[in-house]
Design a protein around this motif. Structure first.
Motif, PDB file in Angstrom:
ATOM      1  N   THR A 320     -14.210   9.133 -11.553  1.00 54.38           N
ATOM      2  CA  THR A 320     -13.765   7.843 -11.045  1.00 54.38           C
ATOM      3  C   THR A 320     -13.473   8.043  -9.562  1.00 54.38           C
ATOM      4  O   THR A 320     -12.497   8.700  -9.208  1.00 54.38           O
ATOM      5  CB  THR A 320     -12.522   7.335 -11.785  1.00 54.38           C
ATOM      6  OG1 THR A 320     -12.823   7.222 -13.182  1.00 54.38           O
ATOM      7  CG2 THR A 320     -12.085   5.989 -11.244  1.00 54.38           C
ATOM      8  N   VAL A 321     -14.348   7.507  -8.712  1.00 50.67           N
ATOM      9  CA  VAL A 321     -14.305   7.794  -7.284  1.00 50.67           C
ATOM     10  C   VAL A 321     -13.627   6.638  -6.552  1.00 50.67           C
ATOM     11  O   VAL A 321     -14.086   5.486  -6.627  1.00 50.67           O
ATOM     12  CB  VAL A 321     -15.721   8.012  -6.716  1.00 50.67           C
ATOM     13  CG1 VAL A 321     -15.661   8.442  -5.264  1.00 50.67           C
ATOM     14  CG2 VAL A 321     -16.481   9.041  -7.550  1.00 50.67           C
ATOM     15  N   SER A 322     -12.549   6.953  -5.852  1.00 54.15           N
ATOM     16  CA  SER A 322     -11.873   5.976  -5.006  1.00 54.15           C
ATOM     17  C   SER A 322     -12.380   6.147  -3.579  1.00 54.15           C
ATOM     18  O   SER A 322     -12.158   7.176  -2.949  1.00 54.15           O
ATOM     19  CB  SER A 322     -10.352   6.170  -5.059  1.00 54.15           C
ATOM     20  OG  SER A 322      -9.702   5.286  -4.173  1.00 54.15           O
ATOM     21  N   SER A 324     -12.556   5.021   0.357  1.00 60.41           N
ATOM     22  CA  SER A 324     -11.821   4.332   1.417  1.00 60.41           C
ATOM     23  C   SER A 324     -12.441   4.682   2.766  1.00 60.41           C
ATOM     24  O   SER A 324     -13.279   5.589   2.864  1.00 60.41           O
ATOM     25  CB  SER A 324     -10.337   4.720   1.392  1.00 60.41           C
ATOM     26  OG  SER A 324     -10.182   6.122   1.529  1.00 60.41           O
ATOM     27  N   PHE A 364     -12.444  -2.579   0.990  1.00 63.36           N
ATOM     28  CA  PHE A 364     -12.040  -1.207   0.720  1.00 63.36           C
ATOM     29  C   PHE A 364     -10.510  -1.138   0.695  1.00 63.36           C
ATOM     30  O   PHE A 364      -9.833  -1.924   1.365  1.00 63.36           O
ATOM     31  CB  PHE A 364     -12.606  -0.255   1.785  1.00 63.36           C
ATOM     32  CG  PHE A 364     -14.082  -0.066   1.686  1.00 63.36           C
ATOM     33  CD1 PHE A 364     -14.954  -0.890   2.389  1.00 63.36           C
ATOM     34  CD2 PHE A 364     -14.625   0.925   0.882  1.00 63.36           C
ATOM     35  CE1 PHE A 364     -16.319  -0.726   2.307  1.00 63.36           C
ATOM     36  CE2 PHE A 364     -15.988   1.102   0.802  1.00 63.36           C
ATOM     37  CZ  PHE A 364     -16.843   0.266   1.507  1.00 63.36           C
ATOM     38  N   PRO A 365      -9.980  -0.171  -0.081  1.00 61.73           N
ATOM     39  CA  PRO A 365     -10.659   0.825  -0.933  1.00 61.73           C
ATOM     40  C   PRO A 365     -11.268   0.196  -2.178  1.00 61.73           C
ATOM     41  O   PRO A 365     -10.818  -0.853  -2.630  1.00 61.73           O
ATOM     42  CB  PRO A 365      -9.538   1.804  -1.282  1.00 61.73           C
ATOM     43  CG  PRO A 365      -8.299   0.994  -1.208  1.00 61.73           C
ATOM     44  CD  PRO A 365      -8.507  -0.006  -0.115  1.00 61.73           C
ATOM     45  N   VAL A 366     -12.291   0.887  -2.701  1.00 57.71           N
ATOM     46  CA  VAL A 366     -12.976   0.413  -3.892  1.00 57.71           C
ATOM     47  C   VAL A 366     -13.130   1.582  -4.856  1.00 57.71           C
ATOM     48  O   VAL A 366     -13.270   2.732  -4.440  1.00 57.71           O
ATOM     49  CB  VAL A 366     -14.350  -0.185  -3.522  1.00 57.71           C
ATOM     50  CG1 VAL A 366     -15.250   0.883  -2.917  1.00 57.71           C
ATOM     51  CG2 VAL A 366     -15.021  -0.812  -4.733  1.00 57.71           C
ATOM     52  N   SER A 367     -13.075   1.289  -6.138  1.00 57.52           N
ATOM     53  CA  SER A 367     -13.194   2.321  -7.170  1.00 57.52           C
ATOM     54  C   SER A 367     -14.574   2.237  -7.810  1.00 57.52           C
ATOM     55  O   SER A 367     -15.039   1.143  -8.176  1.00 57.52           O
ATOM     56  CB  SER A 367     -12.104   2.147  -8.227  1.00 57.52           C
ATOM     57  OG  SER A 367     -12.188   3.167  -9.205  1.00 57.52           O
ATOM     58  N   GLU A 369     -17.230   4.164 -10.721  1.00 53.32           N
ATOM     59  CA  GLU A 369     -17.353   5.113 -11.833  1.00 53.32           C
ATOM     60  C   GLU A 369     -18.733   5.753 -11.780  1.00 53.32           C
ATOM     61  O   GLU A 369     -19.754   5.061 -11.887  1.00 53.32           O
ATOM     62  CB  GLU A 369     -17.136   4.401 -13.165  1.00 53.32           C
ATOM     63  CG  GLU A 369     -16.857   5.368 -14.313  1.00 53.32           C
ATOM     64  CD  GLU A 369     -16.428   4.653 -15.577  1.00 53.32           C
ATOM     65  OE1 GLU A 369     -17.328   4.275 -16.359  1.00 53.32           O
ATOM     66  OE2 GLU A 369     -15.217   4.462 -15.776  1.00 53.32           O
ATOM     67  N   SER A 422     -10.609  11.850 -11.669  1.00 56.13           N
ATOM     68  CA  SER A 422     -10.314  10.921 -10.573  1.00 56.13           C
ATOM     69  C   SER A 422     -10.305  11.685  -9.254  1.00 56.13           C
ATOM     70  O   SER A 422      -9.596  12.691  -9.109  1.00 56.13           O
ATOM     71  CB  SER A 422      -8.953  10.249 -10.789  1.00 56.13           C
ATOM     72  OG  SER A 422      -8.971   9.471 -11.971  1.00 56.13           O
ATOM     73  N   SER A 424     -10.938  11.189  -4.660  1.00 55.18           N
ATOM     74  CA  SER A 424     -10.944  10.267  -3.518  1.00 55.18           C
ATOM     75  C   SER A 424     -11.941  10.758  -2.486  1.00 55.18           C
ATOM     76  O   SER A 424     -12.031  11.962  -2.227  1.00 55.18           O
ATOM     77  CB  SER A 424      -9.545  10.166  -2.891  1.00 55.18           C
ATOM     78  OG  SER A 424      -8.619   9.641  -3.819  1.00 55.18           O
TER      79      SER A 424
END
Length: 431
Positions: A320-322, A324, A364-367, A369, A422, A424
């Motif tokens: 799960t990539v956050s 920014s 942004f930020p956006v998550s 998958e 998870s 970032s």
């Protein structure tokens, strides 16, 4: 630097080393000679003093002779010691000097790869002759060694002129002929990025991508050909290439569409036409089979889909990539285009993404998958890797290949099988 200049510099360095080695020894000899002269003068001065003391009656003649004998003995002993000490230093210094020079020469030769330097010089000297041979249409007479030399010479020239898109394209073609597909595509990508308006460069890149039979490369080739056909829709060669690459990808609609454009213009016995017709029939049969399967009762289909979803959930591996943006990216990064997030193997030179997600640029930020469901090929997924590099890129054209003016950020992370990790990623670098 010419070979004459190189030999001159090496000779000067060797001379300097020899002087450094010999200087302490030569200085010691000078000191020994100077000390010997000083001691002789002291003895003569002492003899004159003894003569004066005898005349003044301070000492007797017997005392004078005894003192003179003692001075002579001391001078003889000191001279013998100096001769013995000086004579024994020559051989050790000579041996040490030879060892030092031999060791230095070996280290220099090993570190600077003199054999490869010589190969590079030979390749550059052979470049005019090989280029003339190509210009005369005698490329078939070139040996494998000639092609290697030509590629090496062009690469040396590109170090001096890195913005020469024609040189990069020639280098890419040569590397492709040598079977170095990755280096060839990278060189052609460089040429296209330097001169994006040259359609010939993009066509050559598309041809190179098609030869790899890699799904990701085939999709890139299809995208390039679509762009070229938009500019020149009546180009039959481009249409035929588009039909071939679409057939390889299993894209039935595009295969039929572009094959129909050239169908009547190909020879009746053309192998390409026969393969395309056979592939279209195969894809149509697969489409009919898939359509028949979708006519199953709704309850049965629902059960099948539910079972597949459960199995996929059990085996789901990914992140799960956050995503920014840095302050610079917020100010200068493109606000229109696509956000592309993809994963590549961090432990190999394979540049093919194991998973890709593309979406329009938004707030942004956006998550995002990124999992095994986003694989480009069923046999190459995140589950098959242990360490990956996750890259998030703001793309103007939606292509995974980098382009000037785009922004990206990346991070390296370990893959945990059967788990969503998870992480970032900050987009902070302009390409």
């Amino acid at each position: 630097m010419s070979w004459a200049e190189f030999y001159l510099v090496v000779s000067g360095l060797i001379t300097l080393v020899l002087l450094i080695i010999a200087f302490p020894w030569l200085r010691r000899k000078d000191h020994a000679k100077h000390d010997s002269l000083s001691n002789t003068q002291i003895v003569k001065q002492r003899l004159a003093e003894l003569e004066r003391e005898v005349q003044e009656g301070l000492i007797s003649e017997h005392d004078k002779r005894q003192a003179v004998d003692e001075l002579k003995l001391a001078l003889v002993d000191e001279s013998a010691f100096q001769a013995h000490k000086t004579g024994n230093a020559t051989l050790p210094l000579l041996i040490c000097g030879i060892i030092a020079l031999a060791s230095g020469a070996w280290v220099y030769f090993y570190v600077n790869q003199m054999e490869k330097v010589a190969q590079g010089a030979d390749a550059i000297s052979a470049l005019p002759q090989l280029s003339q041979q190509l210009a005369n249409g005698n490329a078939s007479n070139l040996t494998q060694q000639d092609i290697v030399q030509l590629a090496l010479a062009i690469r040396q020239r590109l170090r001096q002129a890195p913005d020469d898109d024609t040189g990069w394209m020639y280098f890419g073609r040569l590397m492709l002929s040598l079977g170095q597909e990755i280096q060839a595509i990278e060189a052609m990508d460089k040429a296209v990025s330097l001169s994006p308006d040259k359609s010939a460069n993009r066509i050559t890149l598309a041809q190179a991508l098609m030869t790899t039979a890699d799904v990701n490369n085939l999709k890139r080739a299809q995208g390039l050909l679509l762009g070229l056909l938009n500019d020149n829709p009546q180009n039959d060669n481009l249409a035929l290439m588009m039909a071939v690459v679409s057939a390889q990808l299993g894209d039935l609609n595009n295969t039929k569409r572009f094959y129909s454009q050239v169908e009547g213009k190909l020879p009746s016995d053309s192998d390409v036409a026969k393969r395309l017709v056979s592939r279209i029939e195969e894809l149509e049969q697969q489409s009919i089979t898939v359509g028949a399967q979708t006519e199953q009762p709704a309850s049965q289909l629902s059960q099948v889909n539910q079972k597949r979803a459960e199995n996929a959930s059990d085996a789901l591996t990914g992140f799960t990539v956050s995503v920014s943006l840095s302050e610079d990216a917020l100010a200068h990064a493109p606000t229109e285009g696509f956000l592309i997030v993809f994963a590549q193997d961090a432990n190999s030179q394979n540049k093919m993404p194991a998973a890709v997600v593309k979406m329009p640029i938004q707030g942004f930020p956006v998550s995002v998958e990124l999992t095994t469901r986003n694989a480009m090929m069923p046999q190459y997924t995140l589950a098959s890797l242990s360490q990956v590099t996750i890259t998030a890129r703001l793309s103007i054209d939606g292509d995974v290949a980098p382009a000037k003016g785009e922004w990206q950020g990346n991070t390296q992370v370990a893959v945990r099988q059967g788990d969503l990790t998870s992480i970032s990623v900050i987009i902070d670098k302009e390409l």
